[in-house]
Design an enzyme around this catalytic site. Structure first.
Site, short mmCIF file in Angstrom:
data_model
loop_
_atom_site.label_atom_id
_atom_site.label_comp_id
_atom_site.label_asym_id
_atom_site.label_seq_id
_atom_site.Cartn_x
_atom_site.Cartn_y
_atom_site.Cartn_z
N ASP A 160 -3.53 -9.16 -5.29
CA ASP A 160 -4.73 -9.13 -4.45
C ASP A 160 -5.57 -10.40 -4.56
OD1 ASP A 160 -3.93 -6.55 -3.78
OD2 ASP A 160 -5.08 -5.67 -5.42
N LYS A 173 -3.34 -13.58 -1.01
CA LYS A 173 -2.09 -14.22 -0.58
C LYS A 173 -1.91 -14.14 0.93
CE LYS A 173 0.12 -11.44 -3.34
NZ LYS A 173 -0.98 -10.84 -4.12
N GLY A 193 -0.28 -5.03 -0.23
CA GLY A 193 -1.23 -4.90 0.88
C GLY A 193 -1.83 -6.28 1.09
N HIS A 194 -1.37 -6.99 2.11
CA HIS A 194 -1.81 -8.37 2.35
C HIS A 194 -2.72 -8.40 3.58
CE1 HIS A 194 1.85 -10.10 -0.02
NE2 HIS A 194 1.10 -9.28 -0.73
N GLN A 233 2.36 -9.02 -5.11
CA GLN A 233 1.85 -8.77 -6.47
C GLN A 233 1.43 -10.09 -7.14
OE1 GLN A 233 5.14 -6.87 -5.77
NE2 GLN A 233 3.64 -5.62 -4.73
P1 GDP Z 1 -3.32 -10.09 -1.24
O1 GDP Z 1 -2.66 -8.83 -1.64
O2 GDP Z 1 -3.15 -11.15 -2.27
O3 GDP Z 1 -2.92 -10.57 0.14
O4 GDP Z 1 -4.89 -9.79 -1.16
P2 GDP Z 1 -5.59 -8.50 -0.50
O5 GDP Z 1 -5.51 -8.60 0.96
O6 GDP Z 1 -5.08 -7.25 -1.14
O7 GDP Z 1 -7.06 -8.66 -1.03
C1 GDP Z 1 -7.83 -9.78 -0.75
C2 GDP Z 1 -9.11 -9.32 -0.02
O8 GDP Z 1 -10.07 -10.36 -0.04
C3 GDP Z 1 -8.90 -9.03 1.45
O9 GDP Z 1 -9.78 -8.00 1.84
C4 GDP Z 1 -9.24 -10.32 2.15
O10 GDP Z 1 -9.68 -10.15 3.49
C5 GDP Z 1 -10.37 -10.81 1.28
N1 GDP Z 1 -10.49 -12.28 1.15
C6 GDP Z 1 -9.51 -13.21 1.12
N2 GDP Z 1 -10.03 -14.43 0.87
C7 GDP Z 1 -11.37 -14.25 0.74
C8 GDP Z 1 -12.45 -15.13 0.44
O11 GDP Z 1 -12.30 -16.31 0.23
N3 GDP Z 1 -13.70 -14.56 0.37
C9 GDP Z 1 -13.92 -13.23 0.57
N4 GDP Z 1 -15.16 -12.78 0.46
N5 GDP Z 1 -12.91 -12.38 0.85
C10 GDP Z 1 -11.66 -12.89 0.92
P1 IMO Z 2 -0.33 -7.25 -3.54
O1 IMO Z 2 0.94 -7.87 -3.00
C1 IMO Z 2 -2.24 -5.25 -6.90
C2 IMO Z 2 0.25 -2.52 -9.25
C3 IMO Z 2 -0.06 -1.05 -9.20
C4 IMO Z 2 0.37 -0.64 -10.60
C5 IMO Z 2 1.61 -1.49 -10.84
C6 IMO Z 2 2.92 -0.79 -10.56
O2 IMO Z 2 -1.18 -6.64 -2.49
O3 IMO Z 2 -1.04 -8.21 -4.42
P2 IMO Z 2 4.17 -0.12 -8.31
O4 IMO Z 2 3.76 0.77 -7.17
O5 IMO Z 2 4.48 -1.51 -7.89
O6 IMO Z 2 5.29 0.45 -9.14
O7 IMO Z 2 2.89 -0.18 -9.28
O8 IMO Z 2 1.47 -2.61 -9.98
N1 IMO Z 2 0.48 -3.15 -7.93
C7 IMO Z 2 -0.40 -3.99 -7.34
N2 IMO Z 2 -1.64 -4.38 -7.71
N3 IMO Z 2 -1.68 -5.76 -5.79
C8 IMO Z 2 -0.44 -5.41 -5.42
O9 IMO Z 2 0.22 -6.01 -4.40
C9 IMO Z 2 0.25 -4.45 -6.18
N4 IMO Z 2 1.47 -3.87 -6.10
C10 IMO Z 2 1.60 -3.10 -7.18
O10 IMO Z 2 -1.44 -0.83 -8.98
O11 IMO Z 2 -0.60 -1.04 -11.53
MG MG Z 3 -3.15 -6.80 -1.88
#
Ligand code: GDP
Ligand code: IMO
Ligand code: MG
Length: 422
Positions: free
Chosen positions: A13, A16, A40-41, A221
């Site tokens: 998270d 990415k 979840g991207h 991840q």
């Molecule tokens: P990922 O799994 O690495 O793609 O990240 P996620 O989408 O799960 O979580 C990142 C969250 O931060 C999302 O809700 C994005 O919209 C938000 N986000 C990404 N870059 C920024 C930033 O620079 N500032 C803020 N405030 N939010 C951001």
């Molecule tokens: P993105 O790509 C954050 C965590 C779960 C749990 C562990 C194992 O959005 O960054 P799993 O279902 O993979 O067997 O769970 O890994 N986890 C993540 N945490 N971002 C993710 O993906 C994750 N995918 C799995 O919360 O701790």
């Molecule tokens: Mg994510």
């Protein structure tokens, strides 16, 4: 021509999805190489917010070809839902989204095992069947995307698996068991629904690279969720680190040109497991609320804490990170002072490395250095030169302590809240 691996440098998270979307303007192909719908991207384009779980985040750019590589575990049901959501937003994946024949499929029983095993040993998984599917892959019982199109093979493999799973479910877990016929009916329907996505991915990627096309490998991840390098057993069941990009796509190491690490300006984690800089107090809650730190896949509250330079330094080492995108820097806008963990105390001794055993990771005490905040809104900054002095000092401090060079800075979720550092 670039063949770039993009990796999460902490516990996932990091943002990415947003950075893949930005970079994919200059890449022709984006490939997911591991994980599955546990990811979840998030990508924000204009007023529209998309959360991608299986389809690479490059899909939001019309001319980008997106690939699910062999290292991914693919849930057909989740994929079809995702394609549907995109279609409702006029994003058509036909002709530019493909799946490797060698990709393993998530089956309904993988989700059942994930949920039962969570009750026994809490990892805090996403419940998407990820671990059990990789177990079947490595025990050579898995069902792959290519099997979907060989009716007899598919039926035989489902029957064989269900027979074995039912023995375990009924005798060990007191579960009524599962029905092979229902799964067969469901998966036979996928033949027609998914056949257009079949591709000889290995040849396609190899030929594209030879022809000078640029490829972005989108990690899911993060390094500390890696099955080998993470906080085992509180990890996912794949290799998000850069090495996984080759085994999960079929692109050989000699073709990779660079590795970009995505680094959140503080630290978060979802699920169980040690987290040395976690803040279980008002400051942690403030980070969560300003950063909107709630899981993009499960909606769970993310645990929050200060930036850990020792952790990211380790990630730079195992991933071979060349440059970094710093995300969510704006979330620190209103903090008077900002702490950075630069080392740990382990059994009274100062250490500068990330420990290898879970017991030691659990018992380290972070050593912090405190920097002044910038108390200013940076979300409208359009270039590095517009950043306040204290923000630049913070960036210099964390990059020096973790040993990376900053290439991209993100100051908000939108595309236009991103700039490159010269
Ligand atoms: P990922 O799994 O690495 O793609 O990240 P996620 O989408 O799960 O979580 C990142 C969250 O931060 C999302 O809700 C994005 O919209 C938000 N986000 C990404 N870059 C920024 C930033 O620079 N500032 C803020 N405030 N939010 C951001
Ligand atoms: P993105 O790509 C954050 C965590 C779960 C749990 C562990 C194992 O959005 O960054 P799993 O279902 O993979 O067997 O769970 O890994 N986890 C993540 N945490 N971002 C993710 O993906 C994750 N995918 C799995 O919360 O701790
Ligand atoms: Mg994510």
């Amino acid at each position: 021509m670039s063949v770039t691996v993009l990796v999460g440098s902490q516990w996932g998270d990091e943002g990415k999805g947003k950075i893949v979307d930005i970079l994919s303007e200059d890449y022709q192909i984006v490939v997911r190489y591991q994980g599955g719908a546990n990811a979840g991207h998030t990508v924000e384009v204009g007023d529209q917010k998309y959360v991608l779980h299986l389809i690479p985040s490059g899909i939001l750019r019309d001319d980008v070809i997106c690939i699910v590589g062999n290292g991914v575990v693919l849930d057909p049901e989740a994929l079809l839902k995702e394609i549907d959501v995109l279609a409702k937003n006029n994003i058509n994946v036909e002709g530019r989204f493909f799946i490797s024949d060698q990709t393993h499929l998530i089956m309904p029983y993988h989700k059942i095992f994930d949920s039962i095993q969570e009750k026994e040993k809490k990892i805090g998984t996403t419940g998407r069947g990820i671990g059990p599917c990789y177990v079947d892959k490595y025990s050579r019982k898995g069902i792959r995307f290519c099997d979907l199109f060989e009716t007899e093979t598919l039926i035989a493999k489902i029957k064989e698996n269900v027979k074995e799973k039912n023995v375990i479910l009924k005798n060990i877990y007191d579960h009524p068991g599962i029905n092979a016929e229902e799964i067969i009916t469901q998966y036979l329907q996928y033949q027609e629904l998914l056949k257009s996505y079949r591709k000889d991915v290995i040849s396609f990627l190899s030929d594209s690279i030879t022809a000078g096309k640029s490829v972005l490998l989108e990690g899911a991840q993060g390094a500390f969720l890696d099955i080998d390098f993470g906080t085992y057993p509180f990890v996912t069941s794949s290799n998000p680190t850069s090495g996984g990009a080759c085994t999960g796509s079929g692109i050989p190491p000699t073709k990779i040109t660079d590795v970009i690490g995505i680094v959140k300006a503080y630290t978060t984690r979802v699920g169980e497991g040690p987290f040395p800089t976690e803040l279980i107090n008002e400051t942690g809650e403030k980070l969560r609320s300003i950063g909107n730190e709630f899981g993009a896949t499960t909606g769970r509250a993310r645990r929050c804490g200060w930036y850990d330079a020792t952790l990211v330094k380790h990630s730079v080492t195992v991933n071979g990170i060349d440059s970094v995108a710093i995300t969510k820097l704006d979330v620190l806008d209103s903090f008077e002072e900002i702490n950075v963990c630069t080392a740990y105390l382990l059994n009274g001794e100062k250490i500068n490395h990330f420990p290898s055993t879970i017991e030691n990771i659990k018992s380290v005490i972070p050593i912090y250095e405190t920097l002044p905040g910038w108390n200013q809104d940076i979300t409208k900054c359009k270039s590095y030169s517009e950043l306040p002095k204290n923000t630049v000092d913070y960036l210099n401090f964390i990059s020096e302590k973790s040993g990376f060079k900053v290439k991209i800075i993100s100051v908000g979720p939108r595309r236009d809240q991103t700039f490159f550092v010269d």
